[in-house]
Design an enzyme around this catalytic site. Sequence first.
Site: not given
Length: 329
Positions: A234, A263, A295
């Site tokens: 993360r 993000e 991602h």
Amino acid sequence: MKILVFSSQSYEKPYIEKANADTKLDIDFIEAPLSKSTAILAKGYSVVCCFCADHLDKDTIILLREYNVKLIALRMAGFNNVDMQTAQICGIKVVRVPAYSPYSIAEFTLGLMLVLNRKIHRAYTHVREQDFSLKGLMGFDLHGKTVGIIGTGTIGAIVAKILNGFGCKLLATDPIKNDSCVQLGVRYVSHEELYRNADIITLHCPLLPATQHLINHDAIDMMQDGVMLINTGRGALIDTKAVIQGLKSKKIGYLGLDVYEEEENLFFANHSQDIIDDDVFSRLLTFPNVVITGHQAFFTHEAMTNIAATTINNIVEFSQGNVVNEVII
Ligand code: NAD
């Protein structure tokens, strides 16, 4: 029971529809992410189905309760974007997909290591420019290098297994030792010992208050010069500004990111015509030894199939009075 899928992407809709073919749940899809300003769209639905880009903060969840939403069905494993305490107070259950394909993320992690080390991202553009010189493309053998794995749960353990195949020496930190890693010869050490000894550090622990900015100035100072840092966990596990300092001082020799702490406003959308106003992210993009992906580590056919199947099953179980794969804090 009506279900609204937020942050719906064209590539995932067929997977959800296929998983729902027999159960025939009443599902609508919208592209907008869930937030305070879009929560009104959930009116009339008892289930909202969410992903990473959805912002389930206190205000949003309180609105969901007002609209009588009973279940938040996450199409992912992590739940750091959900204010769990508010969900609990509001009596809204939160379910997730605890595992879908840990191989997808573990294999992608290795991909980032190999791309950065062997400079495949640079070689790709060189060759397209008909530049076949090897200058600047030298890498190192992974064999014999020490890799530090932070978090040896489902994904970290597979990363360990793959790296063992490469002949790497493996160090790890995790409050809970994983038997499969111990059998592989992974040596559990303190964070400090890992930072001091690893040539490559890869992050596979969850984002919790205790792990936020785990990789900060102090941690980076302890690392070896030229260390490779990989984050497919993360974004906020890393203090990005500290990492930029580390890149500028050459303490960090390679950085591979599939996640970024800010993000939310960038990833999962095409911003190619926009001016990016995130100066930290823009600075990261200027380094030749940084590879960033949006991602996508989870994004394989197998993972999408499993995410859809488990999500539909979670909702079906809920409709029958059972709560499976509940997030419990
Ligand atoms: P997991 O729960 O199986 O394993 C996490 C491990 O981290 C556990 O063993 C836990 O004990 C350990 N841990 C907790 N705190 C720690 C700390 N301070 N230091 C070291 N270890 C610590 O989770 P997983 O399925 O292996 O997933 C790991 C993370 O990967 C998830 O939390 C998620 O953030 C991330 N993820 C990313 C993607 C992606 O597409 N990039 C997809 C799925 C998951």
